[in-house]
Design a protein around this motif. Structure first.
Motif, PDB file in Angstrom:
ATOM      1  N   GLY A   1       6.495  -2.167  -5.261  1.00 25.02           N
ATOM      2  CA  GLY A   1       6.800  -0.832  -4.758  1.00 25.02           C
ATOM      3  C   GLY A   1       6.871   0.181  -5.886  1.00 25.02           C
ATOM      4  O   GLY A   1       6.343   1.298  -5.779  1.00 25.02           O
TER       5      GLY A   1
ATOM      6  N   LEU B   1       3.326   0.950  -6.951  1.00 21.79           N
ATOM      7  CA  LEU B   1       2.636   1.808  -5.988  1.00 21.79           C
ATOM      8  C   LEU B   1       3.096   3.258  -6.113  1.00 21.79           C
ATOM      9  O   LEU B   1       2.281   4.183  -6.063  1.00 21.79           O
ATOM     10  N   LEU B   2       4.388   3.471  -6.266  1.00 22.19           N
ATOM     11  CA  LEU B   2       4.895   4.841  -6.393  1.00 22.19           C
ATOM     12  C   LEU B   2       4.407   5.480  -7.688  1.00 22.19           C
ATOM     13  O   LEU B   2       4.063   6.666  -7.713  1.00 22.19           O
TER      14      LEU B   2
ATOM     15  N   SER C   1      14.545   0.901  -0.220  1.00 18.29           N
ATOM     16  CA  SER C   1      13.675   2.073  -0.329  1.00 18.29           C
ATOM     17  C   SER C   1      14.366   3.192  -1.114  1.00 18.29           C
ATOM     18  O   SER C   1      13.751   3.815  -1.987  1.00 18.29           O
TER      19      SER C   1
ATOM     20  N   TRP D   1       0.839  -1.201   0.000  1.00 25.07           N
ATOM     21  CA  TRP D   1       0.000   0.000   0.000  1.00 25.07           C
ATOM     22  C   TRP D   1       0.872   1.247   0.000  1.00 25.07           C
ATOM     23  O   TRP D   1       2.058   1.203   0.362  1.00 25.07           O
ATOM     24  N   VAL D   2       0.249   2.355  -0.380  1.00 23.35           N
ATOM     25  CA  VAL D   2       0.891   3.663  -0.317  1.00 23.35           C
ATOM     26  C   VAL D   2      -0.148   4.674   0.127  1.00 23.35           C
ATOM     27  O   VAL D   2      -1.335   4.552  -0.222  1.00 23.35           O
TER      28      VAL D   2
ATOM     29  N   HIS E   1      12.840   4.505  -4.746  1.00 21.30           N
ATOM     30  CA  HIS E   1      12.466   5.923  -4.874  1.00 21.30           C
ATOM     31  C   HIS E   1      13.309   6.630  -5.930  1.00 21.30           C
ATOM     32  O   HIS E   1      12.791   7.448  -6.694  1.00 21.30           O
TER      33      HIS E   1
ATOM     34  N   HIS F   1       4.823  10.685   2.182  1.00 18.35           N
ATOM     35  CA  HIS F   1       4.193   9.406   1.899  1.00 18.35           C
ATOM     36  C   HIS F   1       4.833   8.258   2.674  1.00 18.35           C
ATOM     37  O   HIS F   1       5.963   8.353   3.159  1.00 18.35           O
ATOM     38  N   SER F   2       4.068   7.171   2.731  1.00 19.38           N
ATOM     39  CA  SER F   2       4.561   5.900   3.253  1.00 19.38           C
ATOM     40  C   SER F   2       4.247   4.838   2.209  1.00 19.38           C
ATOM     41  O   SER F   2       3.160   4.847   1.623  1.00 19.38           O
ATOM     42  N   VAL F   3       5.198   3.920   1.992  1.00 19.56           N
ATOM     43  CA  VAL F   3       4.959   2.808   1.059  1.00 19.56           C
ATOM     44  C   VAL F   3       5.485   1.531   1.700  1.00 19.56           C
ATOM     45  O   VAL F   3       6.621   1.476   2.175  1.00 19.56           O
ATOM     46  N   TYR F   4       4.625   0.535   1.743  1.00 14.80           N
ATOM     47  CA  TYR F   4       4.968  -0.729   2.385  1.00 14.80           C
ATOM     48  C   TYR F   4       4.524  -1.882   1.500  1.00 14.80           C
ATOM     49  O   TYR F   4       3.378  -1.913   1.048  1.00 14.80           O
TER      50      TYR F   4
ATOM     51  N   LEU G   1       0.890   6.489  -7.028  1.00 11.90           N
ATOM     52  CA  LEU G   1       0.837   7.666  -6.156  1.00 11.90           C
ATOM     53  C   LEU G   1       1.176   8.930  -6.944  1.00 11.90           C
ATOM     54  O   LEU G   1       0.519   9.969  -6.793  1.00 11.90           O
TER      55      LEU G   1
END
Ligand code: COA
Length: 182
Positions: A110, A113-114, A140, A78-79, A144, A96-99, A117
């Motif tokens: 990941g 999700l990014l 991470s 999720w993000v 990113h 933001h948070s991404v897990y 977002l």
């Protein structure tokens, strides 16, 4: 689904209240790794829900297992974002948070999700997405960087981490600036 597949059958959809348990379980698994956040315990859903902007919450689901999760599909990650300030001048700046679930990492979830977002925040006129990342969290930092985030700087010994021997830890401040704003 509104995202491009990371690997066969994986897509994005908006997060709903029915995803709460799976979202918080993935959150806790990330915290348990010790390099995702200073936090050690995932929040309650009420606290999560109160802190995250409603318009930019996405989950990645494995559509091949459709029907096994809320809204269809097993949740893989999720993000979500929170505002960095209540001041109007910062209305377009979010953190933001991404897990991603431990068993689903390294499959492009990941990255997906990014991308979702960024599409969501771009559509809403948000001009900066930022996050703090521990220097040790190389996965991470890499995901990113691949998504267009840059390193602003390293904030030295920013906080004390109870889960890591109560030691002071540096935090890398990263951001993605919208090419369409300012
Ligand atoms: C960080 C995290 C979200 C990455 O998600 P992911 O789904 O595993 O990442 P992806 O598979 O989409 O990887 C995308 C890119 O990131 C890089 N990357 C991912 N994992 C990596 C690793 N362990 N080491 C080095 N690079 C890595 C690669 O460049 C990869 O691109 P490639 O597939 O072309 O090689 C995931 O590891 C996670 O949930 N970690 C725990 C929680 C956390 O730390 N969240 C971030 C808090 S700031």
């Amino acid at each position: 689904m509104n995202g491009q597949p990371a690997s066969t059958g994986v897509g994005l959809r908006p997060m709903t209240d029915a995803d709460a348990a799976a979202v918080l379980a993935i959150y806790q698994a990330g915290l348990d790794g010790g390099d995702a956040s200073f936090e050690t315990v995932a929040p309650t859903w009420a606290a999560f829900d109160a802190g995250k902007l409603p318009g930019h919450r996405l989950v990645a689901v494995d559509g091949r297992a459709a029907g096994r999760g809320a809204g269809g599909g097993v949740l893989l990650g999720w993000v979500a974002v929170c505002p960095v300030s209540a001041r109007p001048v910062y209305a377009g700046v979010v953190e933001h948070s991404v897990y991603v679930s431990p068993g689903a990492r390294g499959r492009g979830v990941g990255r997906l999700l990014l991308a979702g977002l960024i599409a969501s925040t771009e559509a809403a006129g948000i001009w900066t997405i930022q996050a703090g990342v521990f220097p040790e969290n190389t996965a991470s930092l890499a995901v990113h960087r691949a998504a267009g985030f840059r390193t602003v700087g390293v904030r030295e010994r920013l906080g004390r981490h109870a889960a890591r021997g109560d030691r002071w830890r540096d935090v890398v401040l990263i951001e993605r600036r919208s090419p369409h704003a300012g």
